[in-house]
Design a protein around this motif. Structure first.
Motif, mmCIF file in Angstrom:
data_model
loop_
_atom_site.group_PDB
_atom_site.id
_atom_site.type_symbol
_atom_site.label_atom_id
_atom_site.label_comp_id
_atom_site.label_asym_id
_atom_site.label_seq_id
_atom_site.Cartn_x
_atom_site.Cartn_y
_atom_site.Cartn_z
ATOM 1 N N GLU A 178 0.844 -1.200 -0.042
ATOM 2 C CA GLU A 178 -0.027 -0.199 0.165
ATOM 3 C C GLU A 178 0.851 1.187 -0.134
ATOM 4 O OE1 GLU A 178 -4.106 1.587 2.287
ATOM 5 O OE2 GLU A 178 -2.633 0.424 3.498
ATOM 6 N N VAL A 179 0.391 2.374 -0.612
ATOM 7 C CA VAL A 179 0.995 3.540 -0.439
ATOM 8 C C VAL A 179 0.398 4.587 -0.145
ATOM 9 C CG1 VAL A 179 2.112 5.432 -2.119
ATOM 10 C CG2 VAL A 179 2.390 2.945 -2.685
ATOM 11 N N ALA A 198 6.290 2.510 -6.231
ATOM 12 C CA ALA A 198 4.975 2.089 -5.875
ATOM 13 C C ALA A 198 4.319 1.381 -6.881
ATOM 14 C CB ALA A 198 4.012 3.472 -5.968
ATOM 15 N N ALA A 199 4.462 1.552 -8.093
ATOM 16 C CA ALA A 199 3.952 0.330 -9.100
ATOM 17 C C ALA A 199 4.488 -1.074 -8.944
ATOM 18 C CB ALA A 199 4.046 0.980 -10.519
ATOM 19 N N GLU A 200 5.788 -0.897 -8.349
ATOM 20 C CA GLU A 200 6.321 -2.256 -8.174
ATOM 21 C C GLU A 200 5.948 -3.113 -6.943
ATOM 22 O OE1 GLU A 200 10.498 -1.697 -8.620
ATOM 23 O OE2 GLU A 200 10.186 -1.010 -10.418
ATOM 24 N N ALA A 209 -1.052 7.133 -4.818
ATOM 25 C CA ALA A 209 -1.475 6.832 -3.528
ATOM 26 C C ALA A 209 -2.660 5.899 -3.495
ATOM 27 C CB ALA A 209 -1.566 8.157 -2.583
ATOM 28 N N ASP A 210 -2.765 4.858 -2.555
ATOM 29 C CA ASP A 210 -4.101 4.391 -2.217
ATOM 30 C C ASP A 210 -4.951 5.264 -1.305
ATOM 31 O OD1 ASP A 210 -3.412 1.627 -3.625
ATOM 32 O OD2 ASP A 210 -1.718 1.714 -2.328
ATOM 33 N N ARG A 211 -4.365 5.711 -0.288
ATOM 34 C CA ARG A 211 -4.914 6.298 0.780
ATOM 35 C C ARG A 211 -4.045 7.617 1.108
ATOM 36 N NH1 ARG A 211 -5.122 4.001 6.176
ATOM 37 N NH2 ARG A 211 -3.748 2.634 5.405
#
Ligand code: ADP
Ligand code: MG
Length: 262
Positions: free
Chosen positions: A50-51, A205-207, A225-227
């Motif tokens: 998660e980011v 992040a994509a990795e 970002a996820d959140r």
């Protein structure tokens, strides 16, 4: 960026049949500086891969939260688990934790008297006891990955701010961290260098890297970002998807904050 071998990131895909603990679990964290209460009942879980982007006014406790996660500061109350294991107090365990949690600061914090390559090799050879030849090969692959392979033998002062920050990211990745913390990684950069650093972060992040990123770069938040969590006066006041937070903040404090940065 040139093609390069894939990074050896920790496997972070949770399997439904075997639920894994959150990569980061902060529970009821409180921190005081003297009688100044700077983190108040902070609860935060970050799943593997998660980011999370952390925003909030200056002085709201964002850096202190990051520093507690990396044990650069000791929390007064509460608990922090990284990948299901409590944050150790000291000693060898602490060195292991520091390896698990990579950190990139606003100021690049490279060792000025060492070349870029040496900066990236240092942790693996000293802490992870990797052989020099192996550390060197991996460091060069990481520098290639962040697009500054050609600067390997330069000293940090010979690099632009954006290149130095990318070297700092490579140095942190060389420890094979489970989590990467970024504390305003682009706020000391000239505007034209911001994107070269953000692009590296977006691809991390994509990795599948687990990331906690303090930044007011909304473009990054929307891309990666996820959140988003919003902190104010030591508390997490609001949490939502980037779209929810930036388009429709729920609290007056978040609306006020956004009106100042947008
Ligand atoms: P942010 O990163 O959101 O700007 P910080 O975590 O740096 O906020 O700071 C939160 C509060 O803690 C601020 O009031 C700041 O002045 C205070 N603070 C931060 N570091 C220290 C310190 N080492 N000693 C005393 N007070 C500190
Ligand atoms: Mg800060």
């Amino acid at each position: 960026m040139s093609a390069s071998p894939p990074l050896d990131l920790p496997r972070q895909t949770a399997r439904a049949d075997r639920p894994e603990p959150p990569m980061v679990a902060v529970r009821q964290l409180n921190k005081w500086f003297g009688d100044h209460h700077v983190l108040k009942d902070v609860d935060l879980e970050v799943a593997a891969g998660e980011v999370v982007v952390v925003v909030g006014p200056s002085g709201s406790g964002k850096s202190t939260l990051c520093r507690c996660l990396n044990r650069l500061e000791v929390a007064g109350q509460g608990s922090i688990d990284i990948d299901g294991r409590p944050l150790p107090a000291e000693g060898r365990e602490l060195a292991r934790l520091r390896a698990d949690v990579g950190m990139v600061f606003q100021s690049f914090n490279l060792f000025g008297h060492r070349t870029v390559l040496e900066n990236v090799m240092l942790g693996p050879t000293k802490v992870r006891r990797m052989s020099k030849s192996e550390a060197r090969a991996e460091a060069l692959a990481l520098l290639d990955r962040v697009g500054i392979r050609d600067k390997a033998d330069n000293y940090p002062a010979e690099l632009s701010g954006g290149q130095q920050q990318r070297a700092a990211i490579a140095r942190a990745l060389a420890m094979h961290p489970k989590v990467m913390l970024f504390d305003e990684p682009t706020s000391a950069l000239d505007p034209e260098m911001v994107n070269e650093v953000l692009d590296v972060m977006v691809s991390l992040a994509a990795e599948g890297m687990t990331m906690i990123v303090v930044t007011h770069e909304m473009g990054f938040a929307r891309r990666a970002a996820d959140r988003v969590i919003f902190m104010d006066d030591g508390r997490i006041v609001e949490t939502g998807t980037p779209d929810e937070f930036f388009s429709a903040p729920r609290t007056e404090r978040a609306r006020d904050f956004l009106s100042k940065i947008l």
